[in-house]
Design a protein around this motif. Sequence first.
Motif, PDB file in Angstrom:
ATOM      1  N   ARG A  71       0.806  -1.279   0.108  1.00 35.72           N
ATOM      2  CA  ARG A  71       0.055  -0.225  -0.065  1.00 35.72           C
ATOM      3  C   ARG A  71       0.856   1.264   0.042  1.00 35.72           C
ATOM      4  O   ARG A  71       0.454   2.089  -0.568  1.00 35.72           O
ATOM      5  CB  ARG A  71      -0.835   0.052   1.233  1.00 35.72           C
ATOM      6  N   ASN A  72       2.126   1.369   0.652  1.00 39.72           N
ATOM      7  CA  ASN A  72       2.716   2.484   0.842  1.00 39.72           C
ATOM      8  C   ASN A  72       3.374   2.760  -0.408  1.00 39.72           C
ATOM      9  O   ASN A  72       4.084   3.950  -0.688  1.00 39.72           O
ATOM     10  CB  ASN A  72       3.712   2.267   2.046  1.00 39.72           C
ATOM     11  N   ASP A  88      -5.540  -7.366  -4.562  1.00 41.64           N
ATOM     12  CA  ASP A  88      -6.086  -8.539  -3.749  1.00 41.64           C
ATOM     13  C   ASP A  88      -6.637  -8.311  -2.421  1.00 41.64           C
ATOM     14  O   ASP A  88      -6.830  -9.124  -1.272  1.00 41.64           O
ATOM     15  CB  ASP A  88      -5.005  -9.697  -3.833  1.00 41.64           C
ATOM     16  N   SER A  89      -6.805  -6.819  -2.203  1.00 39.78           N
ATOM     17  CA  SER A  89      -7.579  -6.729  -0.749  1.00 39.78           C
ATOM     18  C   SER A  89      -8.284  -5.290  -0.933  1.00 39.78           C
ATOM     19  O   SER A  89      -8.189  -4.468  -1.561  1.00 39.78           O
ATOM     20  CB  SER A  89      -6.648  -6.700   0.455  1.00 39.78           C
ATOM     21  N   LEU A  90      -9.229  -5.226   0.110  1.00 39.01           N
ATOM     22  CA  LEU A  90     -10.126  -3.941   0.091  1.00 39.01           C
ATOM     23  C   LEU A  90      -9.229  -2.726   0.585  1.00 39.01           C
ATOM     24  O   LEU A  90      -9.215  -1.650  -0.025  1.00 39.01           O
ATOM     25  CB  LEU A  90     -11.398  -4.207   0.842  1.00 39.01           C
ATOM     26  N   ARG A  91      -8.320  -3.166   1.412  1.00 40.11           N
ATOM     27  CA  ARG A  91      -7.229  -2.043   1.933  1.00 40.11           C
ATOM     28  C   ARG A  91      -6.495  -1.513   1.042  1.00 40.11           C
ATOM     29  O   ARG A  91      -6.379  -0.428   0.826  1.00 40.11           O
ATOM     30  CB  ARG A  91      -6.651  -2.574   3.041  1.00 40.11           C
ATOM     31  N   LEU A  92      -5.940  -2.107  -0.030  1.00 41.78           N
ATOM     32  CA  LEU A  92      -5.187  -1.818  -0.864  1.00 41.78           C
ATOM     33  C   LEU A  92      -6.052  -1.047  -2.059  1.00 41.78           C
ATOM     34  O   LEU A  92      -5.729  -0.170  -2.607  1.00 41.78           O
ATOM     35  CB  LEU A  92      -4.416  -3.070  -1.843  1.00 41.78           C
ATOM     36  N   LEU A  93      -7.238  -1.656  -2.307  1.00 37.91           N
ATOM     37  CA  LEU A  93      -7.923  -0.774  -3.241  1.00 37.91           C
ATOM     38  C   LEU A  93      -8.442   0.738  -2.706  1.00 37.91           C
ATOM     39  O   LEU A  93      -8.415   1.504  -3.395  1.00 37.91           O
ATOM     40  CB  LEU A  93      -9.475  -1.641  -3.360  1.00 37.91           C
ATOM     41  N   SER A 137     -17.450   0.508   1.454  1.00 36.36           N
ATOM     42  CA  SER A 137     -16.551   1.389   0.925  1.00 36.36           C
ATOM     43  C   SER A 137     -16.225   1.320  -0.593  1.00 36.36           C
ATOM     44  O   SER A 137     -15.876   2.362  -1.122  1.00 36.36           O
ATOM     45  CB  SER A 137     -15.094   1.196   1.616  1.00 36.36           C
ATOM     46  N   PHE A 138     -16.343  -0.010  -1.216  1.00 42.42           N
ATOM     47  CA  PHE A 138     -16.155  -0.062  -2.428  1.00 42.42           C
ATOM     48  C   PHE A 138     -17.384   0.677  -3.290  1.00 42.42           C
ATOM     49  O   PHE A 138     -16.889   1.367  -4.114  1.00 42.42           O
ATOM     50  CB  PHE A 138     -16.596  -1.512  -2.977  1.00 42.42           C
ATOM     51  N   ARG A 139     -18.402   0.619  -2.812  1.00 42.53           N
ATOM     52  CA  ARG A 139     -19.588   1.619  -3.643  1.00 42.53           C
ATOM     53  C   ARG A 139     -19.359   2.974  -3.578  1.00 42.53           C
ATOM     54  O   ARG A 139     -19.589   3.703  -4.451  1.00 42.53           O
ATOM     55  CB  ARG A 139     -20.773   1.438  -2.598  1.00 42.53           C
TER      56      ARG A 139
END
Length: 223
Positions: A71-72, A88-93, A137-139
Amino acid sequence: MIKENLEKIKSELPEHVQLIAVSKTKPEADILEAYNAGHRDFGENKVQEMTDKHASLPGDIQWHMIGHVQRNKVKYMAPFVHLIHGVDSLRLLKEIDKQGRKNDRVINCLLQVHIAKEESKFGLDEEELKALLDSESFREMKHVNIRGLMGMATFTENNDVIKSEFTYLKNLFDSLKQKQEQWPHLNMEILSMGMSGDYHLAVECGSNMVRIGSSIFGERNYH
Ligand SMILES: *Cc1c(COP(=O)(O)O)cnc(C)c1O
């Protein structure tokens, strides 16, 4: 040889399959050789290396991040990356969305699905993928566009195993595509699967984007 390799592979691929030339670890001269042969889409697996190459190579190259992303590091490629294959993750997205907003652009992404037997390979399983899409959060995201899926098959000589993994991903892709109106910014267009060793099988199984390195640039040397 790079030009000849490229031309040979392109002549074998059906029209609807896009070729990403995977240039990781390869020098800029090699990329320029492919560029001068008319190729524009290149794949890298390290953000730093891709950012350096982007800075010194022609501006109309479309850069694909095919590796696992921390992420960083997203902020370094957010201004220019063409497609991030390995989400591959919501946090990354969320981080990609944030950096997209800062750069006033919508960043194209593929969700990576874990289809291989190896635990070491990255990716979401089907349940995690659906949870990501269904999340609030995706929405709310406005700076990402999910253009499809990416997967890597098990490293094996057994074609039946590879075929069943690719077929699984193709079926998942089709079923999501059928009901994609349920989700915002989900546009199932790209199915990225197939590398030097298995791209013929991948195309047979419905891939429309292949990521090929060693068959174009030769074997890689890791030191
Ligand atoms: C390195 C790599 C490729 C290309 O591999 P080759 O076997 O050299 O064609 C494709 N996809 C990903 C994700 C890679 O890391």
